[in-house]
Design a protein around this motif. Structure first.
Motif, mmCIF file in Angstrom:
data_model
loop_
_atom_site.group_PDB
_atom_site.id
_atom_site.type_symbol
_atom_site.label_atom_id
_atom_site.label_comp_id
_atom_site.label_asym_id
_atom_site.label_seq_id
_atom_site.Cartn_x
_atom_site.Cartn_y
_atom_site.Cartn_z
ATOM 1 N N THR A 1 0.849 -1.196 0.000
ATOM 2 C CA THR A 1 0.000 0.000 0.000
ATOM 3 C C THR A 1 0.886 1.248 0.000
ATOM 4 O O THR A 1 1.700 1.435 0.905
ATOM 5 C CB THR A 1 -0.891 0.017 1.252
ATOM 6 O OG1 THR A 1 -1.673 -1.179 1.278
ATOM 7 C CG2 THR A 1 -1.778 1.246 1.257
ATOM 8 N N PRO A 2 0.748 2.121 -1.017
ATOM 9 C CA PRO A 2 1.564 3.341 -1.041
ATOM 10 C C PRO A 2 1.257 4.244 0.150
ATOM 11 O O PRO A 2 0.118 4.377 0.571
ATOM 12 C CB PRO A 2 1.163 4.011 -2.363
ATOM 13 C CG PRO A 2 0.576 2.916 -3.194
ATOM 14 C CD PRO A 2 -0.094 1.988 -2.221
ATOM 15 N N VAL A 3 2.335 4.831 0.701
ATOM 16 C CA VAL A 3 2.233 5.749 1.823
ATOM 17 C C VAL A 3 2.721 7.119 1.365
ATOM 18 O O VAL A 3 3.740 7.219 0.675
ATOM 19 C CB VAL A 3 3.075 5.252 3.015
ATOM 20 C CG1 VAL A 3 3.015 6.238 4.178
ATOM 21 C CG2 VAL A 3 2.612 3.870 3.461
ATOM 22 N N GLU A 4 2.007 8.163 1.737
ATOM 23 C CA GLU A 4 2.364 9.501 1.289
ATOM 24 C C GLU A 4 3.720 9.931 1.863
ATOM 25 O O GLU A 4 3.995 9.780 3.051
ATOM 26 C CB GLU A 4 1.298 10.503 1.714
ATOM 27 C CG GLU A 4 1.495 11.897 1.135
ATOM 28 C CD GLU A 4 1.439 11.927 -0.385
ATOM 29 O OE1 GLU A 4 2.116 12.794 -0.973
ATOM 30 O OE2 GLU A 4 0.747 11.081 -0.991
ATOM 31 N N ILE A 5 4.584 10.460 0.997
ATOM 32 C CA ILE A 5 5.868 11.032 1.401
ATOM 33 C C ILE A 5 6.080 12.350 0.674
ATOM 34 O O ILE A 5 5.448 12.620 -0.346
ATOM 35 C CB ILE A 5 7.052 10.083 1.097
ATOM 36 C CG1 ILE A 5 7.094 9.712 -0.388
ATOM 37 C CG2 ILE A 5 7.009 8.850 1.971
ATOM 38 C CD1 ILE A 5 8.326 8.918 -0.795
ATOM 39 N N SER A 6 6.976 13.168 1.191
ATOM 40 C CA SER A 6 7.286 14.447 0.554
ATOM 41 C C SER A 6 8.185 14.255 -0.651
ATOM 42 O O SER A 6 8.822 13.212 -0.811
ATOM 43 C CB SER A 6 7.967 15.364 1.565
ATOM 44 O OG SER A 6 9.218 14.833 1.939
ATOM 45 N N ASN A 7 8.250 15.283 -1.485
ATOM 46 C CA ASN A 7 9.092 15.381 -2.695
ATOM 47 C C ASN A 7 9.389 14.035 -3.357
ATOM 48 O O ASN A 7 10.533 13.669 -3.580
ATOM 49 C CB ASN A 7 10.397 16.134 -2.396
ATOM 50 C CG ASN A 7 11.308 15.495 -1.376
ATOM 51 O OD1 ASN A 7 10.963 15.403 -0.207
ATOM 52 N ND2 ASN A 7 12.471 15.050 -1.803
ATOM 53 N N LYS A 8 8.336 13.333 -3.718
ATOM 54 C CA LYS A 8 8.498 11.980 -4.259
ATOM 55 C C LYS A 8 8.939 11.949 -5.717
ATOM 56 O O LYS A 8 9.219 10.879 -6.254
ATOM 57 C CB LYS A 8 7.220 11.174 -4.066
ATOM 58 C CG LYS A 8 5.958 11.807 -4.633
ATOM 59 C CD LYS A 8 4.745 11.029 -4.153
ATOM 60 C CE LYS A 8 3.446 11.701 -4.585
ATOM 61 N NZ LYS A 8 2.269 11.021 -4.005
ATOM 62 N N THR A 9 8.990 13.103 -6.375
ATOM 63 C CA THR A 9 9.562 13.188 -7.713
ATOM 64 C C THR A 9 10.476 14.407 -7.781
ATOM 65 O O THR A 9 10.320 15.358 -7.010
ATOM 66 C CB THR A 9 8.488 13.310 -8.805
ATOM 67 O OG1 THR A 9 7.745 14.519 -8.603
ATOM 68 C CG2 THR A 9 7.542 12.123 -8.780
ATOM 69 N N GLY A 10 11.402 14.389 -8.700
ATOM 70 C CA GLY A 10 12.278 15.529 -8.861
ATOM 71 C C GLY A 10 13.335 15.294 -9.910
ATOM 72 O O GLY A 10 13.403 14.233 -10.535
ATOM 73 N N GLU A 11 14.154 16.322 -10.127
ATOM 74 C CA GLU A 11 15.243 16.269 -11.091
ATOM 75 C C GLU A 11 16.499 16.873 -10.477
ATOM 76 O O GLU A 11 16.421 17.686 -9.553
ATOM 77 C CB GLU A 11 14.898 17.040 -12.368
ATOM 78 C CG GLU A 11 13.875 16.376 -13.251
ATOM 79 C CD GLU A 11 13.742 17.101 -14.583
ATOM 80 O OE1 GLU A 11 14.326 18.215 -14.726
ATOM 81 O OE2 GLU A 11 13.079 16.566 -15.482
ATOM 82 N N PHE A 12 17.627 16.456 -11.003
ATOM 83 C CA PHE A 12 18.890 17.096 -10.639
ATOM 84 C C PHE A 12 19.847 16.940 -11.814
ATOM 85 O O PHE A 12 19.647 16.115 -12.713
ATOM 86 C CB PHE A 12 19.484 16.508 -9.360
ATOM 87 C CG PHE A 12 19.648 15.012 -9.357
ATOM 88 C CD1 PHE A 12 20.806 14.415 -9.821
ATOM 89 C CD2 PHE A 12 18.630 14.188 -8.861
ATOM 90 C CE1 PHE A 12 20.959 13.037 -9.807
ATOM 91 C CE2 PHE A 12 18.772 12.811 -8.839
ATOM 92 C CZ PHE A 12 19.946 12.231 -9.316
ATOM 93 N N ILE A 13 20.873 17.774 -11.816
ATOM 94 C CA ILE A 13 21.863 17.783 -12.887
ATOM 95 C C ILE A 13 23.213 17.331 -12.317
ATOM 96 O O ILE A 13 23.593 17.726 -11.216
ATOM 97 C CB ILE A 13 21.983 19.184 -13.503
ATOM 98 C CG1 ILE A 13 20.670 19.563 -14.195
ATOM 99 C CG2 ILE A 13 23.133 19.248 -14.508
ATOM 100 C CD1 ILE A 13 20.612 21.008 -14.640
ATOM 101 N N VAL A 14 23.908 16.504 -13.074
ATOM 102 C CA VAL A 14 25.212 15.991 -12.643
ATOM 103 C C VAL A 14 26.297 16.523 -13.562
ATOM 104 O O VAL A 14 26.216 16.392 -14.789
ATOM 105 C CB VAL A 14 25.224 14.447 -12.636
ATOM 106 C CG1 VAL A 14 26.616 13.915 -12.342
ATOM 107 C CG2 VAL A 14 24.226 13.918 -11.611
ATOM 108 N N LYS A 15 27.318 17.142 -12.950
ATOM 109 C CA LYS A 15 28.485 17.626 -13.674
ATOM 110 C C LYS A 15 29.716 16.807 -13.265
ATOM 111 O O LYS A 15 29.638 15.955 -12.394
ATOM 112 C CB LYS A 15 28.687 19.117 -13.400
ATOM 113 C CG LYS A 15 27.555 19.976 -13.949
ATOM 114 C CD LYS A 15 27.865 21.459 -13.836
ATOM 115 C CE LYS A 15 26.753 22.281 -14.496
ATOM 116 N NZ LYS A 15 27.045 23.757 -14.433
ATOM 117 N N GLY A 16 30.844 17.109 -13.870
ATOM 118 C CA GLY A 16 32.050 16.325 -13.644
ATOM 119 C C GLY A 16 32.579 16.439 -12.226
ATOM 120 O O GLY A 16 32.420 17.465 -11.556
ATOM 121 N N SER A 17 33.246 15.380 -11.771
ATOM 122 C CA SER A 17 33.830 15.361 -10.435
ATOM 123 C C SER A 17 35.006 16.327 -10.347
ATOM 124 O O SER A 17 35.716 16.562 -11.326
ATOM 125 C CB SER A 17 34.299 13.951 -10.086
ATOM 126 O OG SER A 17 34.938 13.934 -8.830
#
Length: 614
Positions: A127-143
């Motif tokens: 059963t799914p339980v409500e959580i915050s910020n369950k979707t999103g995006e981020f950008i990855v650059k070089g180390s």
């Protein structure tokens, strides 16, 4: 506002909580190979809640990039800062992810609730339980990191019998410490203690004291991590010392209940295998992050021979699955980690109740199928045949086992044992990564420098002998019946010279050899007990225990070859020899290093024979 992303950068003493609205804020920017920690607000619960949060909840997060995707398990994190607060309750859930590709990533998180849902493979169940910020995006650059920090080169995987950085042609060779095996039995980790002292035959004696590592407090530096107002400094300092000596791996147990030390476990208490000690595990994580930043592989050993049937009678049942899932969720994000199925796995006279072949295969298969990062899975062996071969012959070629963490009692036989099992594995079509991790009889192994100043037999047989026979690295076991042993050692400086000698060898391999393309062929050299690793017609690395007119057989190759020399006692640059070049097609004398004057004629040397580029 939603509870957002946290990036752990403990090596820089930064641990910000960044709160943002995923719908209006621009994507956050992170770095390739740096761990990203996503934190979610979910249901309020606790370690000891009747509705067990470790068993009856499952956080799963899908990470997607145009070139790849990962399904990663999360974990219950109490108040989200348990390493500092010691909290055992709260409403924070986390996932750790280490991105391997540059560019834009998206994620979708789901927290499911159901009896024993943590054991369920199907991510749609519950059963799914409500959580915050369950979707999103981020950008990855070089180390922005440099070696030896693993974030400079990425994740280590098993390839062609060696460690290799994923997606590159860069190979890596190991030189590390195997002791103390109860590294995590440390006074500054929450709720850590010894259940009982032991003076049992076949192991090191213990008392009620656990590790303090006080000798390494001086090695902690300003800016290094700690927890709870300065705890952990001595162990963090020890990692600094080891890294300064070129040590790049550390073997340690994550559970020794019923075993030798009886002072390491991930649970709230050692009698309940379904509930995990969050603050302790978060403190382990601080240590592990620092080890990775210092270039030290986590050789994570999941059990001992005495407790290998403790969970599910040795099967990969509910409690073993839960244990493995928790380890993977909390620590699998690290770039340099291998899973070890257990110390001296399988029955023996001193531990007659052990896991069988099916149980070993089930463990290995479970780790491979549930670790999203494909870390190497190794099996620690018994110390001699036929006991060892009886177990290994039945698992040769098994695709879910990447190799052996080899134990060998008689050190002079170690090179041949490595060579034999590499050859056996190759014949199955599934090459094994074999590391020489425990050398010597149980009571006498790698002695302190005060007892064995130059570690002559270790240097000859267990170090150069095994590496030139196809080993992917070495680790040094401290033995049980000498000072500073496998359970009570507090100061790695007691073997300072051993780390230097090991670093001389691994530096030679890194700087001068395409070792992953080479094969052992000791018979090319006329000197007894010489070792030769070669890429036919291109390069030959030769260990000579003494210089008595050594020759090399190059009858079957053509070309001109340069000869240089390397001092295994001092390291440093390659040296010129009395013969600069030899011609292929012949058996040729190798000569001697020019600097041999003033040194013992019995000193060992390493000769490098390499096809001239002219």
């Amino acid at each position: 506002m939603l509870f957002g992303l946290t990036v752990f950068q403990r090596d820089q003493q930064i641990s910000p909580s960044i709160i943002f609205n995923a719908k209006t804020s621009p994507p956050l920017v992170y770095k390739q190979w740096h761990t990203i920690t996503l934190s979610f607000k979910g249901p309020e619960t606790s370690e000891l809640d009747a509705d067990n949060p470790f068993l009856n909840y499952r956080l799963s997060v899908d990470f997607k990039h145009e070139k790849t995707k990962y399904a990663v398990r999360g974990f219950y994190a109490a108040d989200g800062n348990a390493s500092e607060t010691g909290a055992n309750k709260g409403n924070i859930w986390k996932v750790r992810f280490t991105p391997d590709h540059l560019g834009t990533w998206s994620y979708t998180a789901v927290l499911h609730h159901q009896d024993s849902i943590a054991l369920e493979k199907d991510f749609t169940k519950g059963t799914p339980v409500e959580i915050s910020n369950k979707t999103g995006e981020f950008i990855v650059k070089g180390s922005d990191k440099e070696a030896p920090d693993f974030r400079a080169n990425g994740r280590l995987v098993a390839s062609e019998g060696y460690y290799k950085f994923q997606g590159t042609e860069k190979f890596w060779i190991k030189g590390g410490t195997n002791s103390p095996e109860n590294l995590l039995g440390y006074v500054d980790f929450d709720d850590t203690y010894r259940m009982q002292a032991s003076n049992r035959e076949g192991e090191a004696s213990t008392n009620n004291e656990i590790h303090q590592y006080t000798a390494h407090l001086k090695d902690w530096k300003l800016g290094d991590p700690s927890w709870k107002n300065g705890k952990g400094k001595s162990l963090i300092g020890a990692i600094n010392y080891l890294a300064s000596k070129g040590v790049n791996s550390s073997y340690f147990l994550t559970m020794n209940i019923l075993g030798d030390g009886k002072d390491v476990w991930p649970y709230v208490n050692p009698d309940d295998f379904s509930r995990f000690d969050i603050s302790k595990l978060e403190q382990w994580e601080i240590l592990f992050q620092h080890m990775q930043a210092k270039g030290i592989l986590l050789h994570l050993v999941v059990q001992e021979t005495e407790n290998e049937t403790m969970l599910d009678h040795g099967n990969t049942g509910a409690m073993r699955q839960l244990y493995f899932r928790e380890l993977i969720a909390r620590f699998g994000h690290h770039l340099a980690l291998n899973w070890n199925l257990g110390e001296e796995n399988g029955p023996a006279s001193w531990s007659p109740v052990g896991q069988n072949d099916r149980q070993r295969k089930d463990m290995s298969k479970f780790l491979k199928e549930n670790d999203p990062y494909n870390h190497p899975v190794l099996l620690h062996t018994h110390s001699h045949d036929p006991l060892r071969s009886k177990i290994l012959d039945s698992i040769l070629g098994f695709k879910h086992l990447d190799g052996l963490s080899l134990q060998q009692d008689k050190r002079e036989l170690a090179p041949e044992v490595v060579k034999t099992w590499r050859e056996k594995a190759k014949k199955t079509g599934h090459d094994w990564l074999i590391t020489m991790d425990e050398i010597g009889l149980w009571h006498t192994a790698a002695l302190p420098d005060s007892e064995d100043p130059n570690h002559d037999t270790l240097r000859r047989y267990a170090l150069w002998g095994t590496l030139l026979s196809g080993a992917a690295g070495v680790e040094w076991y401290f033995g049980a019946k000498h000072p500073h042993n496998d359970l009570n050692s507090e100061d790695w400086r007691e073997r300072d010279r051993l780390w230097e000698l090991t670093n001389h060898a691994t530096t030679f391999f890194r700087n001068h050899l395409p070792f992953w393309e080479m094969m052992p062929e000791h018979s090319l050299i006329n000197t007894p007990r010489a070792y030769c690793l070669r890429k036919k017609g291109e390069v030959y690395a030769i260990y000579l225990p003494e210089l008595e007119k050594p020759t090399i057989n190059l009858k079957n190759v053509e070309g001109v070859f340069d000869i240089t020399w390397y001092n295994p006692l001092k390291g440093g640059a390659l040296q010129k020899g009395s013969k600069g070049r030899i011609q292929g097609g012949h058996i040729s004398e190798l000569g001697a290093p020019v600097s041999i004057k003033g040194t013992s004629s019995q000193q060992d040397w390493v000769c490098l024979v390499k096809k001239t580029e002219n």
